[in-house]
Design an enzyme around this catalytic site. Structure first.
Site, short mmCIF file in Angstrom:
data_model
loop_
_atom_site.label_atom_id
_atom_site.label_comp_id
_atom_site.label_asym_id
_atom_site.label_seq_id
_atom_site.Cartn_x
_atom_site.Cartn_y
_atom_site.Cartn_z
N TYR A 2 0.82 -1.20 0.00
CA TYR A 2 0.00 0.00 0.00
C TYR A 2 0.86 1.26 0.00
O TYR A 2 0.44 2.30 -0.51
CB TYR A 2 -0.97 -0.03 1.18
CG TYR A 2 -1.90 -1.21 1.06
CD1 TYR A 2 -2.89 -1.23 0.10
CD2 TYR A 2 -1.74 -2.34 1.88
CE1 TYR A 2 -3.71 -2.34 -0.06
CE2 TYR A 2 -2.55 -3.44 1.73
CZ TYR A 2 -3.53 -3.43 0.75
OH TYR A 2 -4.34 -4.54 0.59
N HIS A 17 0.24 -12.32 -10.08
CA HIS A 17 -0.62 -11.39 -9.35
C HIS A 17 0.07 -10.06 -9.12
O HIS A 17 -0.47 -9.00 -9.44
CB HIS A 17 -1.03 -12.02 -8.01
CG HIS A 17 -1.40 -11.03 -6.96
ND1 HIS A 17 -2.56 -10.29 -7.00
CD2 HIS A 17 -0.75 -10.66 -5.82
CE1 HIS A 17 -2.61 -9.50 -5.94
NE2 HIS A 17 -1.53 -9.69 -5.22
N PHE A 18 1.30 -10.08 -8.57
CA PHE A 18 1.87 -8.78 -8.20
C PHE A 18 2.46 -8.03 -9.39
O PHE A 18 2.70 -6.83 -9.28
CB PHE A 18 2.85 -8.88 -7.02
CG PHE A 18 4.12 -9.65 -7.22
CD1 PHE A 18 5.10 -9.23 -8.10
CD2 PHE A 18 4.37 -10.78 -6.44
CE1 PHE A 18 6.29 -9.91 -8.24
CE2 PHE A 18 5.57 -11.48 -6.58
CZ PHE A 18 6.53 -11.05 -7.49
N ARG A 58 7.71 -20.67 -8.62
CA ARG A 58 8.29 -19.34 -8.77
C ARG A 58 9.74 -19.37 -8.28
O ARG A 58 10.18 -20.36 -7.69
CB ARG A 58 7.48 -18.31 -7.98
CG ARG A 58 7.46 -18.58 -6.48
CD ARG A 58 6.61 -17.60 -5.69
NE ARG A 58 7.13 -16.25 -5.73
CZ ARG A 58 6.89 -15.32 -4.80
NH1 ARG A 58 6.15 -15.61 -3.75
NH2 ARG A 58 7.39 -14.11 -4.90
N ARG A 59 10.45 -18.28 -8.51
CA ARG A 59 11.84 -18.13 -8.03
C ARG A 59 12.70 -19.33 -8.43
O ARG A 59 13.54 -19.79 -7.66
CB ARG A 59 11.85 -17.98 -6.51
CG ARG A 59 11.21 -16.69 -6.01
CD ARG A 59 11.07 -16.68 -4.52
NE ARG A 59 10.79 -15.33 -4.02
CZ ARG A 59 10.45 -15.06 -2.77
NH1 ARG A 59 10.33 -16.05 -1.90
NH2 ARG A 59 10.22 -13.82 -2.39
#
Length: 564
Positions: A244, A391-392, A454-455
Site C-alpha cells: 500500500y 498477481h503482483f 516461482r523463483r
C-alpha cells in the site's frame, strides 16, 4: 515561493485559487527531479534483468548476456530490490513531498528534503555494491538463514530511514500550515499524502527491527545465528503494508489528479479521507496471510489475519466507485452517452491519462487474483507458484508502475519546464505495456495453476512438465513486450529532459470535489490523525502480540547459508 490562496466559500478551507500559481523553489524541484531520475534509472536496470527472467520461463538461458552476473538469483535480487524498493521509495519520497506542498500551498523543509535524498542515495549505493558483487543473492525478501553481506542490510535500512525523514518533513509542513490556519480542515491532497506516510511509519517498524536488531548484527558476526520464523514474521509485518506504500501514491493521483485530467470532479472529500484512514487502520495486521503454510503460527492467528485481509479490500472497492464516478463525469462532459459510451470519450490521447486508465483496468484483475491469495484454502493451491508473481505484476508491476509512468508524463515536464516529447509515442508505450503484462500474467497465472514454481531458474532446471511449456512461452512473450515498453518510456523521458520544448510545462493537476470538506459535524474528526494511529496500534497488538509473546526471545540457532 508565491501562491495565490483563497478561501472556499462554503467551508472556509484554504485552497490554491489558481493551479498555475503554485510553484516550488528551484532547489526543491531539483531534488524531486533527481528522486525520479534515480527511481526510473533503477527501473531500467531492473527490467533488463526482468527480461532475462521472463525468457528463462520460456526455456531460454540468457545469463551469458550479462557479463559478471554470477547466477540467476543475483539478477532476480537486483530486479526485485530496484523495482520494489528503490523505484517506489524514490518516487514516493519525491512525489508525495510535492503533493503535500501542493495541498498546503507551502514548500517543504529544505534541510529535511536534502537529508532524505542523500540518505536514499547512500542506501542505494551500499545495497548495489552488495548485489552487483554477488554478495547478496537473497532476493528482496531476504529470508534468513540465507545471509547477505552487511552492506546490503545497511543499505536497505538507510532506504527506510529516508522515508522516515520524508515523513518528518511532511509533518513539519503540516505543523507550519496549522499554525497559520488554526481551526481549518487539512486540505485533501495533503491529508491523503500524510496518511500514507503515517501508515508506513508504523508498518516499517517490523522490517527496521528485523534488519537493524537481527540481520545486520548477524551478518557482521555479532550474533551466532538467526531465527527464520521470527525474522520472516517481522518481514511480513512490513511486507504486505509496503504494497500500500507502493499503491497509495497511485491512488492519490487517481483520486486527486486523474479526474481533473479527464474533465470530471471527485465525488466526495470525506469519503476519500475515510478510504485513506481505512488503509491506515487495516494495512498492517494482515501479514500472516503470506505465512499460511508456515509452521509455528497458530491457526487462529492466521484466521484473524485472513479476516483483516478481506477487510483491507473494502477501501479499494470504495476507490473503484469514487474514481469511476469521476471518470464517468469527465467522459459525459466530453460528449459520452449511454451506459459505457462515456468511457470511450475520455481523452485517451493524453499519455498521462491513458497510462493510468490502463493501469486501473489491469488492477481489477490484480485485485481478483489477490482475493485468491487471501483465501486460506485457495492459497494452498497457488502458494509459492508463478501465480503469485503473476498477481503482483498486475498490482505493483502495472497498477503502480504504469501509474508512475503516467504521472511522470506530466511531472517531469513540470519539473523541467519543458513540453513532453513524443506524445503519440507515449500513448503507444502505455498500450504496449498493457498488452505485454496481460500476456505475461496469463502465462504466470496459468503456469501457477499447473504447479509451475516461482523463483526458479527454469531454463536450467532438470525437471519440467509439458503443461508448463505454453505458460512459459506466454511469460516470455509478454515479458519481452513489457521490456520494450519500459525502454521506450525511458527514451521518451530522456528526450523530454534534453530536447522538450522549453516554456510549455503543464500545470500540476488539481481536482475539485463535488462535496467539499465541512467545518461542522463529524467530518472534522477525520483530521485527528492521533486517534486513528492509536486505533491502528491496538489492531496491531491484537494481530501480532500473541505470536511475539510465544516467540520471544528469538531462537538464534540457525547457521548462515550462502548458497551463491
Amino acid at each position: 515561493m508565491s501562491t495565490l490562496v483563497a478561501t472556499h466559500p462554503a467551508t472556509g478551507t484554504p485552497v490554491v485559487d489558481n493551479p498555475a500559481a503554485f510553484t516550488l523553489p528551484a532547489s526543491q524541484k531539483a531534488v524531486i527531479r533527481w528522486y525520479l531520475y534515480i527511481g526510473f534509472a533503477a527501473m531500467g536496470i531492473a527490467v533488463v534483468h526482468g527480461l532475462a527472467q521472463a525468457l528463462s520461463y520460456a526455456g531460454k538461458d540468457v545469463l551469458a548476456w550479462f557479463p559478471g552476473l554470477k547466477n540467476y538469483y543475483q539478477g532476480l535480487t537486483i530486479h526485485g530490490v530496484f523495482n520494489a524498493i528503490v523505484l517506489t521509495f524514490a518516487f514516493t519520497n519525491g512525489f508525495l513531498t510535492l503533493t503535500t506542498a501542493r495541498g498546503l500551498g507551502r514548500p517543504a523543509h529544505n534541510g529535511l528534503l536534502h537529508a532524505s535524498f542523500w540518505t536514499l542515495v547512500a542506501g542505494v549505493a551500499l545495497a548495489s555494491y552488495a548485489m552487483f558483487t554477488g554478495k547478496a543473492s537473497v532476493l528482496y525478501t531476504f529470508y534468513p538463514p540465507l545471509q547477505a553481506h552487511w552492506a546490503y542490510y545497511l543499505g536497505l535500512a538507510l532506504l527506510v530511514v529516508s522515508t522516515w525523514i520524508t515523513s518528518v518533513n511532511l509533518f513539519v509542513m503540516l505543523a507550519g500550515w496549522r499554525r497559520e490556519h488554526p481551526g481549518e480542515r487539512i486540505p485533501l491532497m495533503a491529508f491523503v499524502s500524510i496518511a500514507t506516510y503515517a501508515m508506513w511509519d508504523l508498518a516499517s517498524i517490523g522490517i527496521a527491527v528485523e534488519v537493524v536488531a537481527l540481520l545486520l548484527p548477524w551478518s557482521l558476526g555479532l550474533l551466532a545465528g538467526s531465527d527464520p520464523l521470527f525474522s520472516r514474521t517481522l518481514f511480513w509485518f512490513s511486507g504486505h503494508p509496503i504494497v500500500y506504500f507502493w499503491l497509495l501514491p497511485a491512488y492519490i493521483s487517481w483520486y486527486l489528479m486523474v479526474p481533473k485530467q479527464a474533465g470530471g470532479k471527485l465525488f466526495s472529500d470525506p469519503l476519500t479521507r475515510v478510504v485513506f484512514l481505512l488503509f491506515l487502520l487495516l494495512s498492517i495486521p494482515v501479514g500472516f496471510h503470506h505465512q499460511y503454510t508456515d509452521p509455528g503460527i497458530a491457526q487462529s492467528m492466521k484466521v484473524v489475519h485472513a479476516i483483516f485481509t478481506f477487510g483491507v479490500f473494502f477501501p479499494s472497492v470504495i476507490t473503484a466507485f469514487s474514481v469511476v464516478s469521476a471518470l464517468e463525469m469527465g467522459g459525459r462532459n466530453h460528449g459520452g452517452r449511454g451506459l459505457v459510451g462515456w468511457f470511450f470519450k475520455l481523452p485517451w490521447s493524453d499519455p498521462s491519462l491513458a497510462a493510468q486508465l490502463l493501469a486501473m483496468l489491469v488492477f481489477v484483475l490484480g485485485g481478483v487474483t489477490g482475493l485468491i491469495n487471501a483465501s486460506y484454502t485457495m492459497n494452498q493451491v497457488v502458494h509459492n507458484t508463478t501465480w503469485v508473481p503473476g498477481h503482483f505484476h498486475m498490482t505493483v508491476g502495472t497498477a503502480v508502475l504504469l501509474s508512475f509512468m503516467g504521472i511522470a508524463y506530466w511531472l517531469i515536464p513540470w519539473l523541467k519546464d519543458r513540453a513532453l516529447w513524443g506524445k503519440k509515442l507515449a500513448v503507444l508505450q502505455s498500450w504496449l505495456y498493457f498488452v505485454g503484462v496481460l500476456i505475461f500474467a496469463r502465462g504466470m497465472v496459468s503456469g501457477g495453476l499447473e504447479g509451475l514454481p516461482r523463483r526458479t531458474f527454469r531454463a536450467g532446471a532438470t525437471y519440467t512438465k509439458e503443461s508448463w511449456d505454453l505458460a512459459g512461452i506466454w511469460t516470455g512473450v509478454g515479458g519481452t513486450l513489457m521490456f520494450v515498453s519500459a525502454m521506450l518510456f525511458l527514451l521518451i523521458l530522456g528526450m523530454t529532459v534534453f530536447f522538450g520544448k522549453k516554456g510549455e510545462a503543464p500545470e500540476v493537476p488539481f481536482t475539485e470535489t463535488v462535496k467539499p470538506p465541512r467545518k461542522t459535524g463529524w467530518e472534522p474528526r477525520l483530521d485527528h490523525f492521533k486517534w486513528y494511529i492509536v486505533a491502528t496500534i491496538i489492531l496491531i497488538v491484537v494481530a501480532y502480540v500473541p505470536f511475539l509473546i510465544q516467540s520471544f526471545p528469538p531462537k538464534l540457532t540457525s547457521p548462515a547459508f550462502k548458497v551463491f
